[in-house]
Design a protein around this motif. Structure first.
Motif, PDB file in Angstrom:
ATOM      1  N   CYS A   1     -11.297   4.257   6.910  1.00 28.72           N
ATOM      2  CA  CYS A   1     -11.698   5.486   6.230  1.00 28.72           C
ATOM      3  C   CYS A   1     -12.937   6.056   6.908  1.00 28.72           C
ATOM      4  O   CYS A   1     -14.015   5.464   6.837  1.00 28.72           O
TER       5      CYS A   1
ATOM      6  N   ILE B   1       0.844  -1.198   0.000  1.00 25.92           N
ATOM      7  CA  ILE B   1       0.000   0.000   0.000  1.00 25.92           C
ATOM      8  C   ILE B   1       0.880   1.249   0.000  1.00 25.92           C
ATOM      9  O   ILE B   1       1.727   1.415   0.879  1.00 25.92           O
TER      10      ILE B   1
ATOM     11  N   SER C   1      -6.243   7.674   0.112  1.00 25.97           N
ATOM     12  CA  SER C   1      -6.714   6.514  -0.640  1.00 25.97           C
ATOM     13  C   SER C   1      -5.848   6.286  -1.858  1.00 25.97           C
ATOM     14  O   SER C   1      -5.136   7.182  -2.320  1.00 25.97           O
TER      15      SER C   1
ATOM     16  N   ARG D   1      -8.959   1.606  -2.322  1.00 25.98           N
ATOM     17  CA  ARG D   1      -8.861   1.264  -0.894  1.00 25.98           C
ATOM     18  C   ARG D   1      -8.350   2.462  -0.103  1.00 25.98           C
ATOM     19  O   ARG D   1      -7.702   3.370  -0.647  1.00 25.98           O
ATOM     20  N   SER D   2      -8.635   2.412   1.181  1.00 24.59           N
ATOM     21  CA  SER D   2      -8.107   3.402   2.105  1.00 24.59           C
ATOM     22  C   SER D   2      -6.647   3.069   2.404  1.00 24.59           C
ATOM     23  O   SER D   2      -6.295   1.906   2.635  1.00 24.59           O
ATOM     24  N   ILE D   3      -5.801   4.083   2.390  1.00 26.10           N
ATOM     25  CA  ILE D   3      -4.412   3.899   2.819  1.00 26.10           C
ATOM     26  C   ILE D   3      -4.337   3.836   4.334  1.00 26.10           C
ATOM     27  O   ILE D   3      -3.537   3.078   4.900  1.00 26.10           O
TER      28      ILE D   3
ATOM     29  N   ARG E   1     -12.229  -0.653   6.084  1.00 23.19           N
ATOM     30  CA  ARG E   1     -10.842  -0.873   6.471  1.00 23.19           C
ATOM     31  C   ARG E   1      -9.946  -0.951   5.239  1.00 23.19           C
ATOM     32  O   ARG E   1     -10.425  -1.162   4.118  1.00 23.19           O
ATOM     33  N   SER E   2      -8.650  -0.829   5.452  1.00 24.18           N
ATOM     34  CA  SER E   2      -7.719  -0.816   4.324  1.00 24.18           C
ATOM     35  C   SER E   2      -7.649  -2.158   3.608  1.00 24.18           C
ATOM     36  O   SER E   2      -7.181  -2.224   2.471  1.00 24.18           O
TER      37      SER E   2
ATOM     38  N   SER F   1       2.249   4.906   0.709  1.00 22.61           N
ATOM     39  CA  SER F   1       2.088   5.766   1.877  1.00 22.61           C
ATOM     40  C   SER F   1       3.186   6.818   1.850  1.00 22.61           C
ATOM     41  O   SER F   1       3.980   6.890   0.901  1.00 22.61           O
TER      42      SER F   1
END
Length: 290
Positions: A189, A82, A279, A183-185, A239-240, A84
């Motif tokens: 979220c 993911i 995201s 997706r959420s990082i 959730r991520s 970031s």
């Protein structure tokens, strides 16, 4: 913790139904910080918004939500890559490849190609920092309920596929889909979650073709006019490892969903300490046999 069945009342920006759009096509000009242009001297858009109050339903554990029916779904998937803070291009490429492998497995695809990605954070962005060719660009969240237009797809496919691939797949027996992952990082979220519109609730007349003009290319998208029959969904406490899949195009014409207007929304249930949304989205061509 927000209830998993929580519907929310929020607002969405729809494109206004203005008479001018019958004579002048809606447009957005996206100048880049690398291009010498004084945006104070030019009109960067003729788009006006129609902000409407909308009920957004929880899609969690709903049997009537699915990629074929509504144009979107969510699955559990743990990512090793993911993006970031402090990310590099190698990490982004690994995330894109991971997504390609996932879609190939899910759809038993003949070919999956990630042709674009977007990393976003809910913070203001200045023109000086905007370079659409930068793979590490972090953009602000998009506004207005939207999706890509059908006219964009043929040019996109020709840019993505080689001559040999065009000869192989552009014939009867193959299905072309453009599928986004999102997706959420962050671990969860809360701020500005993504809301998606049920394909079966959209009237074709709700779609307004709009040009996005970039320094080196143009893209046509659809913005959505408001229609009280539209049904919107979100995923509370996303959730991520809960990955959205949603369609932006499907060549198969039938009762199935073929696209999915989407937009981020204010979450009235978010805590006051919720961090700004972060995201990552990938955009993928998925070719399968019919």
């Amino acid at each position: 913790m927000i209830s998993t069945g929580a519907d929310i009342q929020t607002t969405i920006d729809f494109i206004a139904d203005l008479p001018i759009y019958k004579e002048e096509k809606p447009f957005f000009l996206h100048p880049s910080g690398s291009v010498d242009v004084d945006i104070d001297d030019i009109n960067t858009t003729n788009v006006e918004w129609d902000t409407q109050s909308v009920t957004v339903h929880s899609m969690r554990n709903k049997d009537d939500v699915g990629l074929e029916k509504t144009g979107f779904c969510y699955i559990e998937h743990d990512s090793k890559y993911i993006p970031s803070a402090g990310m590099n291009t190698e990490l982004v490429e690994k995330y894109r490849k991971e997504g390609e492998d996932l879609l190939q497995s899910l759809f038993n695809a003949e070919l999956v190609h990630c042709y674009d990605h977007k990393i976003r954070k809910n913070v203001p962005m200045t023109l000086e920092k905007y370079d659409p060719s930068d793979p590490l660009l972090v953009e602000e969240v998009a506004v207005g309920a939207h999706d890509i237009s059908l006219d964009t797809v043929p040019r996109l496919l020709k840019n993505v596929l080689s001559e040999d691939q065009l000869a192989t797949f552009f014939r009867p027996g193959y299905r072309f889909r453009l599928i986004n992952t999102w997706r959420s990082i962050l671990p969860e979220c809360e701020d500005r979650p993504l809301a998606m519109c049920d394909y079966s609730s959209i009237d074709a007349n709700d779609l307004i073709a709009t040009d996005r003009v970039y320094p080196k290319w143009n893209q046509e998208i659809y913005y959505l006019k408001h229609n009280k029959n539209q049904r919107w969904y979100w995923l509370p406490n996303q959730r991520s490892n809960e990955l959205f899949l949603f369609l932006t195009y499907d060549s198969h014409s039938g009762p199935n969903a073929r696209y999915c207007p989407h937009v981020s929304v204010d979450n009235p249930l978010a805590s006051s300490q919720a961090p700004p949304r972060e995201s990552v989205e990938t955009r993928n061509l998925v070719i399968t046999k019919i």
